[in-house]
Design an enzyme around this catalytic site. Structure first.
Site, PDB file in Angstrom:
ATOM      1  N   CYS A 168       0.855  -1.171   0.000  1.00 37.53           N
ATOM      2  CA  CYS A 168       0.000   0.000   0.000  1.00 37.53           C
ATOM      3  C   CYS A 168       0.893   1.224   0.000  1.00 37.53           C
ATOM      4  CB  CYS A 168      -0.828   0.073   1.275  1.00 37.53           C
ATOM      5  SG  CYS A 168      -1.791  -1.382   1.571  1.00 37.53           S
ATOM      6  N   GLY A 169       0.448   2.260  -0.621  1.00 37.76           N
ATOM      7  CA  GLY A 169       1.113   3.544  -0.455  1.00 37.76           C
ATOM      8  C   GLY A 169       2.191   3.777  -1.461  1.00 37.76           C
TER       9      GLY A 169
END
Lengths: 250, 250
Positions: A103-104
């Protein structure tokens, strides 16, 4: 880092309008030596640390002296970094886009094979189960953004206690933010532990390996590649650290 | 999709060696019209559907007739796709690398502005709170990989009931797998609901919008951009759907 939205809340059969907290997501472009390197989507806080940490965990810089200067432009959502005697060559940019499961940020400019070749942990670090439990407890108490929005990941760098802490919508960003902060504050990596709220997949292990962190503790699950890499590189990997329970994968 | 590892399990002050299940992570390269498009890290199952869904949710193909043929090579971990009269031009490949906050794949070849311009939901769909609760309950019961490894995300396409279901280490991959399966099976999108176990950030909303799914239900939190995009595009967005509770964000 938080925005307020007017939403409808359903509880059983009742619906009411309320104000609710939502984690902020915003793009951030990292420009290095005048060249646009990447745009990440992140939570707007510690942007310069995120950018510096990104360069660190990608193996582009290894110490703060590698960076001549850096600045954040809040309007254009850009961090501009000038390196000291390091060039971002086409080799880095043209490497196969390995899109990761994180994520991210889901991009890494190095490959799996690169990382396995370049890094092995030789420094010895001892972590008792009690210390892992205590660190994880401290870690979770600090996760205020998660507590308020339910949508954040956190990462920390610890020794006896937690030294650096960051939160972000992306678990990679959170890791990069603490790596960036450690670089800026000249905190060494070789005797530290990385704590993560998220799952440990290959690229989180590789980030830690690339910058020289010998141990990772997570409250979530690892993936198969992550375990294999950790064993290969002689890194410590603990997962599902919850209460007085934990699994040692490597 | 699962590998067994010999690990050490800590419970209070005891340590014992056990066999444990771990979710498999493996790279997969998508080659389109002879050109390497991207390498994603995913759970090895339904690879061809993942690749087709990726093209669908990136807006490169809109129906199965857009694909002349596809094949999976398990040895080289490659899905090779030939398109019907569609070329992957440099414009797509050279677009700014917008790296997203998602698990399982963090790259999109289109930008935020692109998506806002190109898609608005006009089809009307009605979802009662009871239906959302029931679908989420069915959805969670199917998540066997998560139950066994604690490291998986799931996605589903539903109408009255769940029609398609997929799991992956990446929440984007899970979404792409069901979009790919729907394309192959010629399931329409305009009257369906997308269910996700993961947080809803901008790129999950954009994936759904790009392929024409009007509603998303998640058991997790949305981000600020996701809410803004959903409202802009007239999509339904429900989050924190748990038991008899839910939030309606759009």
């Amino acid at each position: 880092m938080i925005q307020t939205f007017r939403i409808k809340r359903i509880r059983e059969s009742s619906i009411e309008e309320i104000e609710d907290w939502v984690i902020e997501e915003t793009p951030l472009t990292i420009v290095v030596n005048g060249q646009e390197l990447v745009t990440v989507v992140c939570t707007p806080e510690k942007e310069e640390l995120l950018a510096i940490g990104f360069l660190g965990s990608e193996g582009i810089v290894g110490k703060i002296e590698d960076i001549r200067d850096y600045s954040v432009d809040g309007k254009t959502r850009t961090v501009t970094i000038t390196l000291n005697g390091i060039t971002i060559d086409d080799k880095i940019l043209s490497r196969r886009r390995l899109v990761t499961s994180g994520c991210g940020r889901g991009i890494s400019f190095y490959t799996y094979e690169d990382a396995l070749k370049s890094t092995e942990i030789t420094q010895r670090i001892e972590i008792s189960p009690e210390r892992a439990f205590t660190l994880m407890k401290q870690f979770q108490r600090q996760s205020s953004l998660f507590l308020r929005t339910g949508g954040a990941h956190s990462a920390a760098l610890a020794k006896e206690d937690i030294l650096l802490f960051a939160e972000d919508i992306g678990r990679h960003n959170a890791v990069d933010k603490i790596i960036g902060e450690a670089l800026v504050k000249r905190v060494s990596f070789g005797d530290k532990i990385l704590l993560s709220s998220g799952r440990i997949s290959s690229e989180v292990i590789l980030k830690a390996a690339k910058i020289g962190i010998p141990a990772i503790i997570s409250r979530s699950a690892p993936t198969s590649i992550a375990i294999n890499i950790a064993r290969e590189l002689n890194m410590t990997l603990m997962g599902f650290v919850r209460g007085k329970k934990a699994n040692i994968y490597s």
